[in-house]
Design a protein around this motif. Sequence first.
Motif, mmCIF file in Angstrom:
data_model
loop_
_atom_site.group_PDB
_atom_site.id
_atom_site.type_symbol
_atom_site.label_atom_id
_atom_site.label_comp_id
_atom_site.label_asym_id
_atom_site.label_seq_id
_atom_site.Cartn_x
_atom_site.Cartn_y
_atom_site.Cartn_z
ATOM 1 N N LYS A 259 0.818 -1.233 0.000
ATOM 2 C CA LYS A 259 0.000 0.000 0.000
ATOM 3 C C LYS A 259 0.848 1.279 0.000
ATOM 4 O O LYS A 259 0.326 2.360 -0.141
ATOM 5 C CB LYS A 259 -0.909 0.008 1.241
ATOM 6 N N GLU A 261 2.759 4.265 -1.150
ATOM 7 C CA GLU A 261 2.862 5.002 -2.413
ATOM 8 C C GLU A 261 3.690 6.269 -2.270
ATOM 9 O O GLU A 261 4.235 6.793 -3.229
ATOM 10 C CB GLU A 261 1.461 5.400 -2.897
ATOM 11 N N ASP A 262 3.708 6.797 -1.037
ATOM 12 C CA ASP A 262 4.419 8.064 -0.796
ATOM 13 C C ASP A 262 4.835 8.117 0.680
ATOM 14 O O ASP A 262 4.670 7.141 1.420
ATOM 15 C CB ASP A 262 3.524 9.263 -1.158
ATOM 16 N N THR A 265 1.919 7.336 3.294
ATOM 17 C CA THR A 265 1.555 5.912 3.406
ATOM 18 C C THR A 265 2.705 5.089 3.997
ATOM 19 O O THR A 265 2.477 4.092 4.686
ATOM 20 C CB THR A 265 1.119 5.338 2.045
ATOM 21 N N LEU A 297 10.868 4.275 -3.909
ATOM 22 C CA LEU A 297 10.057 5.495 -3.978
ATOM 23 C C LEU A 297 10.855 6.753 -3.614
ATOM 24 O O LEU A 297 10.302 7.851 -3.516
ATOM 25 C CB LEU A 297 8.845 5.370 -3.046
#
Lengths: 311, 203
Positions: A259, A261-262, A265, A297
């Motif tokens: 989950k 994403e950035d 999160t 990321l």
Amino acid sequence: MAIRQPEEILGQKKRIRMLIAGYPGIGKTTLALSAPRPLHIDCDFGLDRVEARYRVPFIQPQSYDELLADLVPENLRDFETLVFDTGGQLLTLMSLWAMKKDPKYGQRDGTLSLKGYGFVGKEFMRLMDYCFYELKKHIVMVFHAVEEKDGDNTRLRIKVEGQTKNNVWEPMDLGGFMEMHGNDRVIGFSNCERYFAKGTRGIKGVMKVPELGPDKPNDFLTRLFDQYYKQAADEVRMAEEQKRAYEAVMEKGQAIIAKIEDANTANQAVEEMKQLEHVLTSHQELAHLFSQKVAELNLVLDKKTKQYVEG
Amino acid sequence: MRYLITHSLLSSWLWAIKENPYEDATTEDDSWDRFLLILNQESTPVTPAMQDGIDFEQLVTDIMFELADPSHKWFEAAQQVYQIVRKGSLLQYSTSKVVTVAGKELLLYGRLDALRAGTIYDIKFSRSYERGKYYSSTQHPMYFELVPEAQRFVYVVSNGSEVWTEAYDREDTPSIIPVIEDFLRWLERHGLLETYEAKWQAK
């Protein structure tokens, strides 16, 4: 083929593959014949050295082809265990068979070539698999032991030529070295400076081999196999519970990581992961997956706030 | 100050004092010189046996990333090793742990070939493998110390054509800490502790 669940193994009596090694005359064959309903495969032609009352039905193959012809289901209905005596002589028969099959497996002096050793090693594994999986028999493999100097230590090894000695251990569930401790015959299943044995399912350490006599049945291995089954059932049950718990926590952890994403999160994931109850090495494995994901990321940990931020 | 300890350092020391075969470097060179080079953090000559190990491990990695040449003489064996090791979801996993031994703060460090579900896997290449070869190795005791949750350590050994496994359970493995303690005392007795402290400071 029906797909079965691991816990179904609990109700089964798994067949056992065992290796017994020791000096000549210590009683390896008699011990091997204490396994459940044995067929004595007397490759050594040494049956006369076994006390008459402990002898069991036997075959004395003169070649590997003859042995293969004997080892068919219809001949073996009355037997639960195949006792190969000795494994060293079995490998000799196998080597002669291999060299007859293809001269490249031999050398001029009658010994195996490097390729020959490889081929015989593979054939040994195939025979073990056939006896175990297809014939569904216990296997007891008897080997003579030799002493080898290793620095200041003297170690016991099984008497087998070349690297085949490593292959014969691979399929075994148990492997014990027989020795005399004072007046007692013992068999050791745990690794030590003297030998490298193989103990599983709680069968470990050094066990005294009971003295035999007119009123004492030769059933040491039959009882040992029963002990193995009991331990195996307990161990499998515990391992299954642990495995299920491990898989469950890994699944939860991977879902949390998926989950991310950035930075937001990622910080949420940190909190969620703190709630996981780890099993075995799930903590290290999930922490590594988490680190990979935040690196992908380009997120970095702010050391002051202890929060992930965009890199 | 914190100092680094690795399995390789301990292993080269034990080999130098002839108590333990230095299984990754069965060499004809002088084991004492080799230990001093390692202690001084100087590069050691790569022996043919070591090069074989490096090449074999690279081949297993290449198979993992589908880069390997199937005609390679060790391909089949390396593929078998891969089948065993790929069960490890964590590959080439570096880990460390701080311990205090003989009043010194030490950082134990190791790089695991694979780790999954409580089992550590380590790939070995050996032309003269004999079952039980790793019984006295410092590697599995060290890695059990590094990964307290691991229950089993499996050496996956090949000679380029065949593959064997040699497994050790935590419950049967002695602690590495007394070995480290002996090592530090030995360094002190032989006037090498200062060298160790100068060259093996943990960052």
